[in-house]
Design a protein around this motif. Structure first.
Motif, PDB file in Angstrom:
ATOM      1  N   ASN A  38       4.341   2.605  10.448  1.00 13.89           N
ATOM      2  CA  ASN A  38       5.451   2.265  11.992  1.00 13.89           C
ATOM      3  C   ASN A  38       5.003   0.929  11.779  1.00 13.89           C
ATOM      4  O   ASN A  38       6.254   0.471  11.589  1.00 13.89           O
ATOM      5  N   ASP A  39       3.572   0.799  11.288  1.00 16.12           N
ATOM      6  CA  ASP A  39       3.212  -0.778  11.690  1.00 16.12           C
ATOM      7  C   ASP A  39       2.872  -1.877   9.990  1.00 16.12           C
ATOM      8  O   ASP A  39       3.313  -2.790  10.836  1.00 16.12           O
ATOM      9  N   GLY A  40       3.413  -1.308   9.265  1.00 16.07           N
ATOM     10  CA  GLY A  40       4.262  -1.612   7.503  1.00 16.07           C
ATOM     11  C   GLY A  40       2.742  -2.043   7.198  1.00 16.07           C
ATOM     12  O   GLY A  40       2.708  -2.734   6.465  1.00 16.07           O
ATOM     13  N   SER A  41       1.521  -1.617   7.618  1.00 13.33           N
ATOM     14  CA  SER A  41       0.371  -1.610   6.834  1.00 13.33           C
ATOM     15  C   SER A  41       0.492  -0.789   5.355  1.00 13.33           C
ATOM     16  O   SER A  41       0.112  -1.339   4.530  1.00 13.33           O
TER      17      SER A  41
ATOM     18  N   ALA B 103       4.602   3.114   1.563  1.00 12.36           N
ATOM     19  CA  ALA B 103       5.572   4.078   1.612  1.00 12.36           C
ATOM     20  C   ALA B 103       4.695   5.425   1.380  1.00 12.36           C
ATOM     21  O   ALA B 103       3.495   4.919   1.312  1.00 12.36           O
ATOM     22  N   LEU B 104       4.612   6.123   1.693  1.00 14.50           N
ATOM     23  CA  LEU B 104       4.062   7.940   1.949  1.00 14.50           C
ATOM     24  C   LEU B 104       4.812   8.735   0.804  1.00 14.50           C
ATOM     25  O   LEU B 104       6.153   9.049   0.429  1.00 14.50           O
ATOM     26  N   ILE B 105       4.394   9.463  -0.110  1.00 16.89           N
ATOM     27  CA  ILE B 105       4.721  11.004  -1.354  1.00 16.89           C
ATOM     28  C   ILE B 105       4.041  11.100  -0.380  1.00 16.89           C
ATOM     29  O   ILE B 105       3.009  11.821   0.349  1.00 16.89           O
ATOM     30  N   ILE B 106       4.577  12.082   0.216  1.00 13.34           N
ATOM     31  CA  ILE B 106       4.899  13.157   0.967  1.00 13.34           C
ATOM     32  C   ILE B 106       4.746  14.585  -0.112  1.00 13.34           C
ATOM     33  O   ILE B 106       5.893  15.210  -0.307  1.00 13.34           O
TER      34      ILE B 106
ATOM     35  N   LYS C 292       4.967  33.014 -11.979  1.00 14.35           N
ATOM     36  CA  LYS C 292       3.463  32.429 -11.850  1.00 14.35           C
ATOM     37  C   LYS C 292       3.310  30.770 -11.421  1.00 14.35           C
ATOM     38  O   LYS C 292       1.862  30.609 -10.666  1.00 14.35           O
ATOM     39  N   PHE C 293       4.288  30.163 -11.260  1.00 17.78           N
ATOM     40  CA  PHE C 293       4.601  28.647 -10.405  1.00 17.78           C
ATOM     41  C   PHE C 293       5.265  29.015  -9.505  1.00 17.78           C
ATOM     42  O   PHE C 293       6.599  28.454 -10.292  1.00 17.78           O
ATOM     43  N   ILE C 294       5.035  27.822  -8.508  1.00 21.50           N
ATOM     44  CA  ILE C 294       6.189  27.622  -7.733  1.00 21.50           C
ATOM     45  C   ILE C 294       6.044  26.257  -7.085  1.00 21.50           C
ATOM     46  O   ILE C 294       4.708  25.225  -6.671  1.00 21.50           O
ATOM     47  N   ASP C 295       7.082  25.237  -7.479  1.00 24.62           N
ATOM     48  CA  ASP C 295       6.618  23.909  -7.323  1.00 24.62           C
ATOM     49  C   ASP C 295       7.085  23.598  -5.368  1.00 24.62           C
ATOM     50  O   ASP C 295       8.469  23.985  -5.335  1.00 24.62           O
ATOM     51  N   THR C 296       6.353  23.260  -4.556  1.00 23.43           N
ATOM     52  CA  THR C 296       6.869  22.945  -3.443  1.00 23.43           C
ATOM     53  C   THR C 296       7.160  21.966  -3.004  1.00 23.43           C
ATOM     54  O   THR C 296       7.905  21.092  -1.611  1.00 23.43           O
ATOM     55  N   GLY C 297       7.358  20.560  -3.801  1.00 24.79           N
ATOM     56  CA  GLY C 297       8.642  19.899  -3.441  1.00 24.79           C
ATOM     57  C   GLY C 297       7.378  18.811  -3.331  1.00 24.79           C
ATOM     58  O   GLY C 297       6.254  18.169  -2.798  1.00 24.79           O
ATOM     59  N   VAL C 298       8.249  17.556  -3.434  1.00 25.36           N
ATOM     60  CA  VAL C 298       7.784  16.117  -2.904  1.00 25.36           C
ATOM     61  C   VAL C 298       8.449  15.130  -3.039  1.00 25.36           C
ATOM     62  O   VAL C 298       9.935  15.113  -3.527  1.00 25.36           O
ATOM     63  N   GLY C 299       8.806  13.888  -2.254  1.00 26.85           N
ATOM     64  CA  GLY C 299       8.971  12.908  -2.114  1.00 26.85           C
ATOM     65  C   GLY C 299       8.681  11.392  -0.589  1.00 26.85           C
ATOM     66  O   GLY C 299       6.910  11.677  -1.495  1.00 26.85           O
ATOM     67  N   THR C 300       9.633  10.834  -1.069  1.00 34.96           N
ATOM     68  CA  THR C 300       9.020   9.175  -0.771  1.00 34.96           C
ATOM     69  C   THR C 300       9.471   9.124   0.303  1.00 34.96           C
ATOM     70  O   THR C 300      10.922   8.924   0.660  1.00 34.96           O
ATOM     71  N   VAL C 301       9.096   8.128   1.260  1.00 35.03           N
ATOM     72  CA  VAL C 301       9.237   8.024   2.664  1.00 35.03           C
ATOM     73  C   VAL C 301       8.333   6.690   2.789  1.00 35.03           C
ATOM     74  O   VAL C 301       7.275   6.782   2.812  1.00 35.03           O
ATOM     75  N   THR C 302       9.710   5.916   3.432  1.00 31.88           N
ATOM     76  CA  THR C 302       9.355   4.294   4.101  1.00 31.88           C
ATOM     77  C   THR C 302       9.830   4.130   5.190  1.00 31.88           C
ATOM     78  O   THR C 302      10.427   4.937   6.233  1.00 31.88           O
ATOM     79  N   LYS C 303       9.370   3.036   6.023  1.00 29.11           N
ATOM     80  CA  LYS C 303       9.725   2.668   7.256  1.00 29.11           C
ATOM     81  C   LYS C 303      11.465   3.238   6.905  1.00 29.11           C
ATOM     82  O   LYS C 303      11.723   3.109   8.382  1.00 29.11           O
ATOM     83  N   ALA C 304      11.874   2.590   6.537  1.00 27.63           N
ATOM     84  CA  ALA C 304      13.600   2.782   6.763  1.00 27.63           C
ATOM     85  C   ALA C 304      14.467   3.619   5.956  1.00 27.63           C
ATOM     86  O   ALA C 304      15.095   4.383   7.022  1.00 27.63           O
ATOM     87  N   ASN C 305      13.183   4.667   6.033  1.00 22.47           N
ATOM     88  CA  ASN C 305      13.826   6.201   5.519  1.00 22.47           C
ATOM     89  C   ASN C 305      13.229   6.923   6.219  1.00 22.47           C
ATOM     90  O   ASN C 305      13.846   7.746   6.393  1.00 22.47           O
ATOM     91  N   MET C 306      12.531   6.079   7.438  1.00 27.51           N
ATOM     92  CA  MET C 306      11.272   8.178   7.736  1.00 27.51           C
ATOM     93  C   MET C 306      11.767   8.633   9.292  1.00 27.51           C
ATOM     94  O   MET C 306      11.360   9.738   9.686  1.00 27.51           O
TER      95      MET C 306
ATOM     96  N   LEU D 278       0.556  -1.116   0.234  1.00 28.66           N
ATOM     97  CA  LEU D 278       0.032   0.263   0.000  1.00 28.66           C
ATOM     98  C   LEU D 278       1.343   1.195   0.111  1.00 28.66           C
ATOM     99  O   LEU D 278       2.343   1.738   0.672  1.00 28.66           O
ATOM    100  N   VAL D 279       0.453   1.896  -0.857  1.00 28.12           N
ATOM    101  CA  VAL D 279       1.472   3.675  -0.975  1.00 28.12           C
ATOM    102  C   VAL D 279       0.597   4.291  -1.309  1.00 28.12           C
ATOM    103  O   VAL D 279      -0.952   4.226  -2.063  1.00 28.12           O
ATOM    104  N   ALA D 280       0.271   5.176  -0.353  1.00 28.21           N
ATOM    105  CA  ALA D 280       0.046   6.672   0.263  1.00 28.21           C
ATOM    106  C   ALA D 280      -0.229   7.648  -0.267  1.00 28.21           C
ATOM    107  O   ALA D 280       1.705   7.803  -0.163  1.00 28.21           O
ATOM    108  N   PHE D 281      -0.420   8.751  -0.593  1.00 25.32           N
ATOM    109  CA  PHE D 281      -1.010  10.393  -0.691  1.00 25.32           C
ATOM    110  C   PHE D 281      -0.520  11.056   0.906  1.00 25.32           C
ATOM    111  O   PHE D 281      -1.427  10.750   1.214  1.00 25.32           O
TER     112      PHE D 281
END
Length: 327
Positions: free
Chosen positions: A257-260, A263-266, A291-305, A243-246
């Motif tokens: 944390n509990d493994g359910s 990864a989170l796309i933050i 006109k447009f500013i990108d505030t960024g996106v990242g991928t977080v897993t239990k391994a790198n949180m 399961l991957v969620a935004f």
């Protein structure tokens, strides 16, 4: 434009507004999609911190839940009070276009954040690159499936919080396009909820029942992520399912944390609020903004949180933002 543009603009604004900013009577109205959501409280926190730095009042506005008609009413009322600027995250792309254009035409600078609207009459748009975020979700889901089965292959589905939201539509588009890079993975279904956590949980259970060999799901916002995570946890699927969620609401972080959740796309709602107010105030004082500013996106897993770079994105109370530095 990237986030550093916001911070550079902050320095420039301070230089020509001068120390009088601390005594300003100006107000910036910040209108979010759903005041009851943790995500939008993070936006308000960023806006409040910017207001403190600028010495201005922040009006925190919105409807309790996604409500286009209600948001238009809030926008019109806010415009009637003649604030220095308005920061808004449009609920529905089509519906908010003309109302935002009307406010801009009245002379009040509008800063759009998070989601777009059907108009180009705004001073600046601070947002996540949601298509890129959707593709990052596809990559994370494929990585999880390969880690757990030995091959990036199988069936996957995705949960959409609500139809007609520009940000969600873009995420879903990015996810579907991103999955094309993995020819042995097939996207077999999509469920659309009413942005309710309980419905996200129910729809996940339904997908798992109808496709017993489903390998993974992408949930495109916090409510869907928390609901889907609860369903995976309830069925004790653990490392048997991907399961991957935004986003990064408290419930999602618990499921990470509990493994359910694998990864989170933050994204960075705090900076949308903070940068939105700074840019709104700058526009009110005549600044020409990107006109447009990108505030960024990242991928977080239990391994790198535990990475310090993610601390303030996973928990806004750990945010450390010094004036003009972004730290």
């Amino acid at each position: 434009m990237k986030l550093k543009t916001i911070l550079a603009a902050s320095v420039a604004v301070t230089a020509w507004i001068g120390v009088s900013a601390a005594h300003a009577e100006d107000t910036v109205a910040v209108i979010v999609k759903a005041t009851t959501s943790e995500y939008w409280q993070w936006v308000f926190k960023g806006a409040e911190d910017a207001g403190k730095q600028l010495g201005i009042k922040i009006d925190k506005l919105g409807t309790p839940k996604d409500d286009a008609a209600g948001q238009i009413s809030v926008l019109e009322s806010a415009a009637g009070s003649k604030p220095a600027a308005i920061v808004i995250s449009p609920t529905i792309f089509e519906a908010l276009g003309d109302p935002i254009a009307a406010v801009s035409d009245s002379g009040i600078p509008v800063i759009v954040i998070d989601s777009g609207a059907k108009t180009d009459k705004f001073a600046s748009f601070l947002t996540t690159n949601n298509e890129a975020g959707g593709k990052a979700a596809a990559d994370a889901l494929a990585t999880c499936i390969k880690e757990r089965t030995g091959k990036a292959a199988g069936k996957v589905g995705y949960l959409t919080a609500m139809a007609g939201h520009e940000s969600l539509d873009s995420r879903d588009k990015g996810f579907v396009e991103g999955m094309k890079a993995y020819p042995d993975i097939t996207v077999v279904g999509n469920r659309v909820a009413n942005n309710e956590e309980a419905e996200g949980m129910s729809l996940t259970a339904d997908m798992l029942t109808k496709d017993t060999d489903l390998a993974g799901i992408f949930a495109d916002n916090a409510q869907m992520g928390t609901g889907a995570g609860a369903s995976v946890a309830e069925q004790k699927l653990g490392d048997k399912f991907c399961l991957v969620a935004f986003d990064s609401d408290k419930g999602e972080v618990e499921h990470l944390n509990d493994g359910s959740i694998y990864a989170l796309i933050i994204q960075d709602p705090y900076m949308m609020g903070f940068g939105g107010v700074w840019n709104g105030y700058a526009a009110a004082h005549g600044a020409r903004l990107p006109k447009f500013i990108d505030t960024g996106v990242g991928t977080v897993t239990k391994a790198n949180m535990a990475d310090p770079n993610f601390a303030g994105l996973l928990d806004v109370t750990k945010r450390k933002l010094s004036p003009y530095t972004g730290n």
